[in-house]
Design a protein around this motif. Structure first.
Motif, PDB file in Angstrom:
ATOM      1  N   UNK A   1      -5.155  11.011  -6.295  1.00 20.43           N
ATOM      2  CA  UNK A   1      -3.897  10.689  -6.966  1.00 20.43           C
ATOM      3  C   UNK A   1      -3.493   9.228  -6.799  1.00 20.43           C
ATOM      4  N   UNK A   2      -4.322   8.464  -6.105  1.00 23.37           N
ATOM      5  CA  UNK A   2      -4.065   7.034  -6.057  1.00 23.37           C
ATOM      6  C   UNK A   2      -3.496   6.482  -4.774  1.00 23.37           C
ATOM      7  N   UNK A   3      -3.593   7.219  -3.685  1.00 21.55           N
ATOM      8  CA  UNK A   3      -3.125   6.670  -2.413  1.00 21.55           C
ATOM      9  C   UNK A   3      -4.044   5.539  -1.982  1.00 21.55           C
TER      10      UNK A   3
ATOM     11  N   UNK B   1       0.813  -1.218   0.000  1.00 15.93           N
ATOM     12  CA  UNK B   1       0.000   0.000   0.000  1.00 15.93           C
ATOM     13  C   UNK B   1       0.847   1.268   0.000  1.00 15.93           C
ATOM     14  N   UNK B   2       0.281   2.294  -0.575  1.00 17.02           N
ATOM     15  CA  UNK B   2       0.942   3.613  -0.555  1.00 17.02           C
ATOM     16  C   UNK B   2       0.154   4.521   0.388  1.00 17.02           C
ATOM     17  N   UNK B   3       0.862   4.999   1.419  1.00 13.52           N
ATOM     18  CA  UNK B   3       0.187   5.779   2.469  1.00 13.52           C
ATOM     19  C   UNK B   3       0.801   7.177   2.566  1.00 13.52           C
ATOM     20  N   UNK B   4      -0.054   8.172   2.520  1.00 10.96           N
ATOM     21  CA  UNK B   4       0.404   9.533   2.789  1.00 10.96           C
ATOM     22  C   UNK B   4       0.189   9.795   4.281  1.00 10.96           C
TER      23      UNK B   4
ATOM     24  N   UNK C   1      -7.301  14.765  -2.082  1.00  9.46           N
ATOM     25  CA  UNK C   1      -6.269  14.851  -3.120  1.00  9.46           C
ATOM     26  C   UNK C   1      -5.472  13.544  -3.163  1.00  9.46           C
ATOM     27  N   UNK C   2      -5.106  13.062  -1.973  1.00  9.78           N
ATOM     28  CA  UNK C   2      -4.305  11.837  -1.911  1.00  9.78           C
ATOM     29  C   UNK C   2      -5.043  10.679  -2.584  1.00  9.78           C
TER      30      UNK C   2
ATOM     31  N   UNK D   1      -6.729  17.700   1.475  1.00 15.55           N
ATOM     32  CA  UNK D   1      -5.468  16.962   1.295  1.00 15.55           C
ATOM     33  C   UNK D   1      -5.752  15.461   1.215  1.00 15.55           C
TER      34      UNK D   1
ATOM     35  N   UNK E   1       4.800   7.775   3.415  1.00 11.73           N
ATOM     36  CA  UNK E   1       5.618   8.921   3.016  1.00 11.73           C
ATOM     37  C   UNK E   1       5.115  10.077   3.868  1.00 11.73           C
TER      38      UNK E   1
END
Lengths: 138, 1043
Positions: A60-62, A9-12, A56-57, A53, A39
C-alpha cells in the motif's frame, strides 16, 4: 512529501500493548519529541505480527515498518516476542527476495521504562528511511 | 447487640507497595471489598523505583505498572493514597479504622493528570525541592506528580514549599489548571471505615549511611544502592546514562560496598538485609551493559545468593561480565578533593593486608530497615515490634499472624525478604483474611450490573459510528487542531456524529457518550484522547452502560503518542491525529460484539503431596469452606519433616508439629487423604479437572476446580563424595538429625561439618545454592553442643547464607561455641580414615596452610533435590520444570507470580518450587491455597472477549498452534468424517476459552489461517494499514463491510 518538498517517510508501527506501546506512552509523558512519521497499530503481543501485515504495508505504499515488543525474557505472554523475532528474520529474507531493502523494516525491544529509547528509535529509523528515499515497488 | 458483633466482608491493606498491591488484588478477587491505604501520594512502593529486578533483569516498572493499573480499576478496591491510619477499634471480624486524608490541594476527582500546572511552578527554581522518587537526584516543583506512571495519576501540592500556601503569593498553578482542580483551601479530613480484617504491609527504607561516617556518604560521588537504581533507570534523573552526581561524567571505576550497616549490631542493624548481594551483582551487570569498559568491584564478606537462579546469576556476573569480587572489609572512604574520586581503604581478608582502591563512584549497599513510622503504626494497631524494628509474628509457622487477631503482617515490615517472597507472603496474609471472613464473602463486594440492556448488533447492520475528539484541556488542543479534525472525521464513511470535548474522561462526558449512543442509535463508538492502557476500560464501561457491547468501543491515542511528542509541529500532529482516527474508523467498522463466556467451576481442590506444605494448603482450602483432596505417595503424611528432629529457628519438635497438623487434617470433614497413592491421569482444565488416583488396587476418580503442587524435595545423598558410602561415620545432615533425636551423640568428641557438598559448583547440575543447608548445619551444630557440651564442632564453609531477620544473630551466637573455617571450592577438603578415626584435611584460607582435623563424625550438608516423579507430574499437568539443574517446578513469573503456574488453575508451593524453610513453605502453601480458593469462590470463570477461535472446517490438525501456546490453552480432539461407507478420523485443535490470554501468536503460526484473533483480526488490522496508506480511497471504494 511535506510542503517544502522534503521527503517524509510513512511508517506503520506495530507496538505490543505491554512494552512497546507503554514505552511510546512514556515518551509522550516525558515529552520526548520525535518526527511525526509513524502511525501506531496497537496489538496485544509482538507475536501477533503476521508477516503479511508487513507485506500489505509495502503493497500500500509504506516506506518502512517498525515492530516493537518487550525485551527477550520480559514478554507479557512468556514467549510471544521470541516467535516475533524468528518470523521477523524470515520476513526480512522474503523482502530481500522481493527486492525490498530489509533496512526498511525494524524490530526493536522497547520496555515500558524506555521512553527515550522509543523516541530515538523513531528518530533514527526516520533518518534511515530518508536516506533510503521513498519506497517504490519494483 | 453492639456494633462490633457482626463480621464485615471488607478488609484494609495498609501499604501500597508490590506486596500490598498483591494482597489487595487477591482479596478483591476473592470476594471482599478492599481499602488500600498508602501514606504517600502513589502506590507502587520501592519496586517502582527499581530499574531492573534480579535474577532475570526484568524491567521493574514494566511488570509492576499493569498491577498498579489493575488496582486502580478494580471495582472492589478503594484506593486511599495520601492517607494514614490514626486509630483502630474493635476486634477480629469487625474493626473500625479511622483514616486521615491529607490534603493534596488538588481535587483528585477533577485532576486529569495533564501536568500543565507543574510546568511553570516557580518553586522548582527558587527552592530546588528534592524529588523523593528520584532519591533527591533531581528537583521538582511544589505542585508535582511523584512519577509519570503514578497511580492515581493525580498531582498534588507540597504545602511545605508551595509559595501560595507558605507566603500567600503566587497562584500560578491555579491559573494554568483548566479543569479547576486546584483548591488551596483543602483541609485534612478524617473518615471511619469498618473492615473485618487488616493487613499491614509497610515495607522498608534505607538505613542512613551518614550514621557511619567512615563510608563517606557526605561526598557527592558516594551513593546508596537505591540512588544508583535511579541513576541507571531510563526514566531516572540522568535518563539512564550512568553518570556520577558531582560532574555528570561517566565513571570508569565503580566500587560497590556490601553490608553497609547490615550484619553490624554495633553501628547499624544485626540482621542481613537479604537482597543486597543480589542487587549489587545486578547493578554491576547493568552498568556493564551500558558501558562495557567500566570496572566494577564489589567489596563483600559472604555472597548470599540462595534463591532460584541466584548463584548462577552471581557466576555470570563474575565470568561473563567480569565483575571483580574482593573479600575485603572497608575501613574508610575518602575523597580526593581535586578529582572528587574516592579512595576506598580496605583490609584484604585473603591476605590480611591493608590496601586501597581508587574509584570514580562508590555505591553503598546500605541496610534496609522497616520504614519510618513502623513503630508508631504498631502502637496504633496494638501489634508487637521486635528489637530490630520489625513487626512480630505470632509463630514462625504462621508468619502473617500477629498478637492481635484479625491483624496480619507481610512484606519487608515483617522480615527482610525479596520481591517474590513478599508477594507470596502477601497472598498468604490475604488467605488468612479470607479464612476469617469466609462466612461474609461477597456481602460487600459489588458485581457489575447495568440498567440499560445490551443492544443487539448484527454483522450485516450498517455501522453507525460516534466519535468524540478530546482537547484534554490544552494538552491536545494546543497542538492538534481539534475543530479541524472533527470536521474531517464527520466526512468519513459511517460516522454519524462527531464532536469535540474539553475532557472526555470527566463524568459529564460519560453522560454525553451515553446520550449520543441513544440519540443517534449508534452501534460503534470512538474516543480520540489519551492512552488505552489507562482509559480504555473507563470508556468501554461507559459504552456498556449506554447499551453498547464494550468491544464496539475503540480509543485513539492522540495525546501521549501525538500532541505530546510533536509539540512544535501542529500541522504534522493534526494530520497524524486525522490518520489515526481514520485508521481506527476502518477497524471500528469491522468490529464485532464479543460475548464474555462463563465456565462453571467445581469447588474442590487437589493437593499433590502431603508434607507440611501439602497439609497446610489442604487445611487452608478446607477452612475457606471448600473440599480438599491430598494425594501422598508415602504411607503416611509428613514428607521430609518426618526425618527432622528440631525445627529452625523455633526449636519446635518436628514430630510434634506433624502430629498437630495431622490431627487438624483428621478433624476437617472436608479433607480426604489418599496415602500410598499416585496420580495416574489428569484431564480437563481450569475449573474442571478430571483426576484419577491409584491407591493400591483401587482407582479413585475425582473432579476438582484447582490443583496445588506441593511435591517437596529430598536431601541429595552424596555417594562417593567425601567418603560418604565408604566410611560409616560420614553422614548427611538429615542422618545427623536422627542421631540427635535418639541422643546418640554422647560418645562423640570431634565433629566436622562440610557445607556446600555438591552445591554451588561452577558447572553441571549442582550450580545452585540450596538455601537451607547453612541454617540446618548451624542449628545442628548448636544442638550437638547443647546435648554434649564437650564436643568440638568445626564447620568448613564457603559463604554462610543466613539471611532473614533472626538468623544472623543466631549464627553469631553459634560462632561462640563452634569453629567456622572457610574453604575454597578449587581446593576442597579431603576425608580419609586413619587408625579408625576420620581425618579431614583442608587448606585454611586465612593461614594458607594445610590443616588436618581428626573427627569421629563428618557431617555433609548437601542440596535438596526434587523427588523422582516430578517429570511425570509435570507432564500430567502440562506445567514446566527447570532445565539444566535438578527439575524444580517453574512458576509463571519468578518475581510477581511465585505461586502460580502459567497454566491456569494449577498452583505451586513449598520446596517443589525451590528449597526453603518450613515457615516459608507454610506461608507459601497458605498463599497458593488462597489463590486457588479465589478461583473456587467465584464459582465461575469469565472468559475474555479477546481470545482466539479456531475454525474447525479450516483446521488441518497440524497442532502447530498448540506447540506455540505458552498457556496450554489449545487442546487436540478427534472428529469422525464418513464418506459413503468409509469413516475417517481427523485430528483438530480447539482453543480452551477459559485459558486463552489473547496474545495471538498461534493465529500467526497457523498455516491455513484457521485461527481468528478476536478483536485483532487480520481483516481489522489490514484495514488499518490500508486506511492509513491509501487514505480515503479504501474507505470510499468499499461498499460493504465484510469479514
Amino acid at each position: 512529501m511535506s510542503e517544502k518538498g522534503e521527503f517524509v517517510p510513512r511508517i506503520v508501527a506495530f507496538l505490543c500493548n505491554w512494552c512497546g506501546y507503554a514505552g511510546a506512552d512514556l515518551a509522550g509523558v516525558s515529552r520526548f519529541q520525535y518526527p511525526a512519521t509513524i502511525r501506531v497499530i496497537r496489538i496485544m503481543c509482538s507475536g501477533r505480527v503476521q508477516p503479511s501485515f508487513i507485506l500489505e504495508a509495502f503493497k500500500d505504499g509504506a516506506d518502512g515498518v517498525l515492530v516493537c515488543g518487550c525485551h527477550i525474557g520480559d514478554c507479557h505472554y512468556i514467549s510471544g516476542n521470541e516467535y516475533a523475532e524468528r518470523r521477523f528474520k524470515k520476513t526480512q529474507k522474503i523482502l530481500s527476495i522481493l527486492g525490498i531493502d530489509p533496512r526498511r523494516v525494524r524490530l526493536e525491544w522497547v520496555s515500558a521504562a524506555e521512553g527515550m529509547k522509543f523516541s530515538q528509535v523513531v528518530t533514527e529509523f526516520t533518518e534511515q528511511l530518508k536516506e533510503l528515499g521513498p519506497f517504490e515497488a519494483s | 447487640m453492639s456494633k462490633f458483633d457482626e463480621r464485615i466482608g471488607a478488609a484494609m491493606v495498609i501499604g501500597g507497595g508490590v506486596a500490598g498491591i498483591q494482597a489487595a488484588l487477591d482479596l478483591a478477587e476473592s470476594g471482599f471489598r478492599v481499602y488500600l491505604v498508602e501514606k504517600s501520594p502513589s502506590i507502587g512502593g520501592r519496586m517502582a523505583q527499581l530499574d531492573k529486578t534480579f535474577p532475570t533483569n526484568d524491567c521493574s516498572l514494566c511488570i509492576l505498572a499493569p498491577k498498579m493499573v489493575e488496582v486502580f480499576r478494580h471495582p472492589n478496591i478503594e484506593l486511599l493514597t495520601y492517607h494514614e491510619v490514626t486509630k483502630v477499634e474493635g476486634e477480629a471480624g469487625n474493626f473500625e479504622v479511622t483514616v486521615l486524608k491529607k490534603p493534596r490541594y488538588v481535587d483528585e476527582t477533577k485532576c486529569k493528570g495533564c501536568g500543565q500546572c507543574a510546568t511553570k511552578c516557580p518553586a522548582e527554581k527558587l527552592l530546588k525541592i528534592p524529588d523523593e522518587f528520584n532519591m533527591g537526584l533531581q528537583t521538582r516543583g511544589a505542585i508535582y506528580i511523584p512519577f509519570p506512571q503514578a497511580v492515581p495519576p493525580v498531582y498534588l501540592i507540597d504545602p511545605e514549599h508551595c509559595l501560595y500556601l507558605t507566603k500567600g503569593k503566587c497562584g500560578t498553578c491555579i491559573k494554568r489548571c483548566d479543569a479547576g482542580a486546584i483548591n488551596y483551601e483543602m483541609k485534612p479530613e478524617y473518615r471511619k471505615i469498618r473492615v473485618g480484617a487488616i493487613i499491614v504491609v509497610t515495607g522498608f527504607e534505607q538505613f542512613d549511611p551518614s550514621k557511619i561516617p567512615r563510608y563517606g556518604y557526605q561526598y557527592p560521588n558516594v551513593v546508596t544502592g537505591l540512588e544508583f537504581e535511579r541513576i541507571m533507570c531510563a526514566s531516572g534523573p540522568y535518563r539512564g546514562e550512568i553518570l556520577r552526581p558531582s560532574d555528570k561524567k561517566h565513571p570508569h571505576k565503580i566500587a560497590l560496598v556490601s553490608c553497609v550497616g547490615s550484619r553490624n549490631a554495633k553501628e547499624g542493624v544485626p540482621y542481613c538485609s537479604s537482597v543486597c548481594c543480589m542487587y549489587l551483582a545486578k547493578e554491576c551487570m547493568i552498568t556493564k551493559e551500558h558501558a562495557p569498559d567500566v570496572e566494577c568491584v564489589i567489596f563483600k564478606s559472604d555472597v548470599r545468593s540462595y534463591g532460584k537462579g541466584f548463584n548462577e546469576f552471581i557466576q555470570r556476573a563474575r565470568t561473563e561480565y567480569g565483575i571483580r569480587y574482593i573479600d575485603g572489609r572497608v575501613s574508610l572512604i575518602e575523597e580526593d578533593p581535586e578529582t572528587q574520586d574516592l579512595i576506598v581503604y580496605y583490609e584484604d581478608m585473603a591476605t590480611g593486608e591493608s590496601k586501597e582502591y581508587r574509584a570514580e563512584l562508590v555505591v553503598l549497599a546500605t541496610a534496609l530497615i522497616p520504614s519510618k513510622g513502623t513503630r508508631e503504626l504498631a502502637e496504633i494497631l496494638g501489634i508487637n515490634v521486635d528489637h530490630r524494628g520489625f513487626f512480630t509474628e505470632l509463630s514462625e509457622i504462621s508468619p502473617s499472624e500477629t498478637n492481635r487477631p484479625g491483624i496480619y503482617i507481610c512484606g519487608y515490615g515483617q522480615a527482610p525478604k525479596d520481591i517474590p517472597e513478599s508477594v507470596a507472603d502477601a497472598s498468604s496474609a490475604a488467605g488468612k483474611v479470607a479464612e476469617l471472613l469466609a462466612p461474609v464473602r461477597g456481602t460487600l463486594a459489588k458485581e457489575m450490573t447495568f440498567d440499560v440492556p445490551e443492544k443487539e448488533v448484527k454483522p450485516d447492520d450498517e455501522p453507525r459510528i460516534g466519535v468524540m475528539v478530546c482537547h484534554c484541556g490544552i494538552n491536545i488542543g494546543a497542538t492538534v487542531n481539534v475543530p479541524e479534525v472533527v470536521e474531517y472525521v464527520k466526512k468519513l464513511p459511517n460516522v454519524v456524529v462527531a464532536e469535540a470535548n474539553l475532557y472526555s474522561c470527566s463524568s459529564d462526558s460519560q453522560e454525553r457518550i451515553k446520550q449520543l449512543i441513544a440519540e443517534y442509535d449508534l452501534n460503534r463508538f470512538i474516543v480520540a484522547s489519551c492512552t488505552p492502557r489507562t482509559h480504555e476500560p473507563l470508556f468501554a464501561l461507559t459504552c456498556r452502560e449506554g447499551g453498547l457491547n464494550p468491544y464496539l468501543f475503540e480509543l485513539v491515542n492522540i495525546r501521549d503518542q501525538c500532541s505530546w511528542v510533536h509539540m512544535h509541529e501542529p500541522e504534522a500532529a493534526t494530520k497524524k491525529a486525522m490518520d489515526l482516527i481514520r485508521m481506527t474508523i476502518a477497524k471500528s467498522r469491522r468490529l464485532k460484539p464479543q460475548a464474555q463466556g462463563e465456565v462453571s467451576v467445581t469447588k474442590k481442590a487437589l493437593i499433590i503431596g502431603g508434607g507440611v506444605s501439602g497439609m497446610t494448603a489442604a487445611l487452608h482450602v478446607a477452612r475457606e469452606g471448600f473440599d480438599a483432596f491430598i494425594v501422598e505417595r508415602e504411607p503416611e503424611l509428613g514428607g521430609i519433616v518426618r526425618h527432622l528432629y528440631r525445627i529452625f529457628p523455633s526449636n519446635e519438635d518436628a514430630e510434634e508439629l506433624l502430629e498437630k497438623l495431622r490431627a487438624q487434617i483428621a478433624e476437617q470433614k472436608n479433607i480426604k487423604v489418599f496415602t500410598g497413592a499416585k496420580l495416574v491421569k489428569v484431564g480437563g482444565y481450569v475449573g474442571n479437572f478430571d483426576i484419577e488416583i491409584a491407591q493400591g488396587e483401587k482407582l479413585h476418580k475425582i473432579k476438582v476446580g484447582a490443583v496445588i503442587v506441593a511435591t517437596g524435595a529430598n536431601e541429595f545423598k552424596p555417594q562417593g563424595l567425601f567418603g560418604y558410602g565408604t566410611y560409616p561415620n560420614v553422614i548427611t545432615q538429615l542422618e545427623l538429625e536422627q542421631k540427635l533425636k535418639k541422643n546418640e551423640v554422647q560418645e562423640l568428641k570431634d565433629v566436622v561439618m562440610i557445607l556446600c557438598v555438591n552445591a554451588r559448583q561452577i558447572e553441571g547440575e549442582f550450580t545452585y545454592c540450596s538455601k537451607i543447608c547453612c541454617f540446618e548445619a548451624i542449628k545442628n551444630a548448636h544442638l550437638l553442643k547443647e546435648q554434649n557440651p564437650d564436643i568440638n564442632v568445626t564447620i568448613l564453609y564457603r559463604d554462610i547464607q543466613m539471611a532473614g531477620k533472626s538468623s544472623e544473630e543466631f549464627y553469631r551466637e553459634v560462632r561462640q561455641e563452634v569453629l567456622f573455617t572457610r574453604y575454597d571450592l578449587n581446593n576442597p577438603p579431603k576425608v580419609t580414615e586413619k587408625d579408625g578415626r576420620l581425618l579431614v584435611e583442608f587448606q585454611n584460607i586465612l593461614t594458607d596452610t594445610l590443616t588436618s582435623l581428626e573427627a569421629d563424625l563428618v557431617v555433609l550438608a548437601t542440596p535438596m533435590v526434587p523427588p523422582d516423579d516430578v517429570e511425570e507430574i509435570s507432564q500430567f499437568l502440562k506445567v514446566p520444570v527447570m532445565r539444566g539443574i535438578p527439575p524444580f517446578f517453574l512458576e509463571a513469573h519468578v518475581k510477581l507470580r511465585p505461586l502460580d503456574f502459567a497454566t491456569d488453575g494449577v498452583f505451586l508451593c513449598g520446596a517443589a518450587q525451590w528449597p526453603k524453610s518450613i515457615e516459608e513453605c507454610a506461608s507459601q502453601a497458605t498463599g497458593a491455597a488462597a489463590r486457588a480458593c479465589a478461583l473456587l469462590a467465584k464459582g465461575k470463570i469469565i472468559t475474555a472477549g479477546i481470545t482466539m477461535v479456531i475454525d474447525e472446517a479450516k483446521c488441518i490438525g497440524c497442532g502447530r498452534c498448540a506447540e506455540v501456546c505458552p498457556y496450554n490453552a489449545i487442546e487436540r480432539y478427534k472428529i469422525e468424517k464418513t464418506f459413503e461407507n468409509v469413516t475417517l478420523v481427523e485430528e483438530k485443535s480447539r482453543v480452551i476459552q477459559a485459558m486463552c490470554k489473547g496474545c495471538g501468536t498461534c493465529s500467526v503460526e497457523c498455516p491455513v489461517g484457521a485461527i481468528t484473533a478476536r478483536h485483532f483480526t487480520t481483516d481489522q488490522l489490514n484495514s488499518m494499514i490500508q486506511a492509513y496508506l491509501l487514505e480515503d480511497k479504501e474507505l470510499i471504494k468499499e461498499e460493504t463491510v465484510h469479514e
